[in-house]
Every structure is written in structure tokens, then in C-alpha cells.
Design a protein around this motif. Structure first.
Motif, PDB file in Angstrom:
ATOM      1  N   ILE A 178      48.522  46.972  61.476  1.00  0.00           N
ATOM      2  CA  ILE A 178      48.570  45.685  60.781  1.00  0.00           C
ATOM      3  C   ILE A 178      47.398  44.804  61.199  1.00  0.00           C
TER       4      ILE A 178
ATOM      5  N   ILE B 133      44.374  43.494  58.728  1.00  0.00           N
ATOM      6  CA  ILE B 133      44.051  42.081  58.509  1.00  0.00           C
ATOM      7  C   ILE B 133      42.579  41.812  58.802  1.00  0.00           C
TER       8      ILE B 133
ATOM      9  N   LEU C 220      47.309  47.777  56.262  1.00  0.00           N
ATOM     10  CA  LEU C 220      48.343  46.758  56.433  1.00  0.00           C
ATOM     11  C   LEU C 220      49.693  47.265  55.946  1.00  0.00           C
TER      12      LEU C 220
ATOM     13  N   GLY D 296      51.018  49.976  58.272  1.00  0.00           N
ATOM     14  CA  GLY D 296      51.602  49.417  59.495  1.00  0.00           C
ATOM     15  C   GLY D 296      52.987  48.871  59.274  1.00  0.00           C
ATOM     16  N   ILE D 297      53.192  48.213  58.136  1.00  0.00           N
ATOM     17  CA  ILE D 297      54.521  47.679  57.815  1.00  0.00           C
ATOM     18  C   ILE D 297      55.516  48.822  57.626  1.00  0.00           C
TER      19      ILE D 297
END
Length: 73
Positions: A11, A15, A58, A61-62
């Protein structure tokens, strides 16, 4: 526990890759080297990537964090 750390790292990298689409670094190259005379040239080397890569990291990662929570239960 290890999956959560990997998810958080993905994540954060995602970003950062969305926020910064590219970076440059400079290198110096010798153009002429005749005895005591040296002529060098600074060259810009851009490194760029698509923001889509950051979005994929991202989301990945979630997904890793959500799947680690389901497996802990």
C-alpha cells in the motif's frame, strides 16, 4: 502477521508510485580525455512509470490485508 506487513508495504509503495510518476538521476560521462584535458558531460536519466502500476500495488496490498484478516478468523 507477515501478510499484514507485506500488505502495508504494498500500500505504501502504491501510494508513493501514484504521487511520484517519475524521477531523474544524473550521470557524468567523459566525452574527451586527451592527457590533462578532460571534457565531461552531465546526462539526465529519467525513470518513469505509469500511475496504473501504483493503483495495482495499492489494490493488491488491500487484498492481501483483507485476505489475511479472513484467514486469522
Amino acid at each position: 502477521m507477515k501478510s499484514k506487513v507485506i500488505g502495508i508495504v504494498l500500500i505504501i509503495i502504491g501510494i508513493v508510485m501514484i504521487a511520484f510518476n517519475s524521477f531523474n538521476f544524473k550521470t557524468t560521462e567523459k566525452v574527451v580525455d586527451i592527457g590533462a584535458i578532460q571534457i565531461t558531460k552531465e546526462k539526465d536519466n529519467p525513470v518513469a512509470w505509469s500511475p496504473i502500476v501504483g493503483v495495482v500495488l495499492l489494490i493488491g496490498g488491500i487484498v492481501v490485508i483483507v485476505s489475511s484478516r479472513k484467514s486469522d478468523s
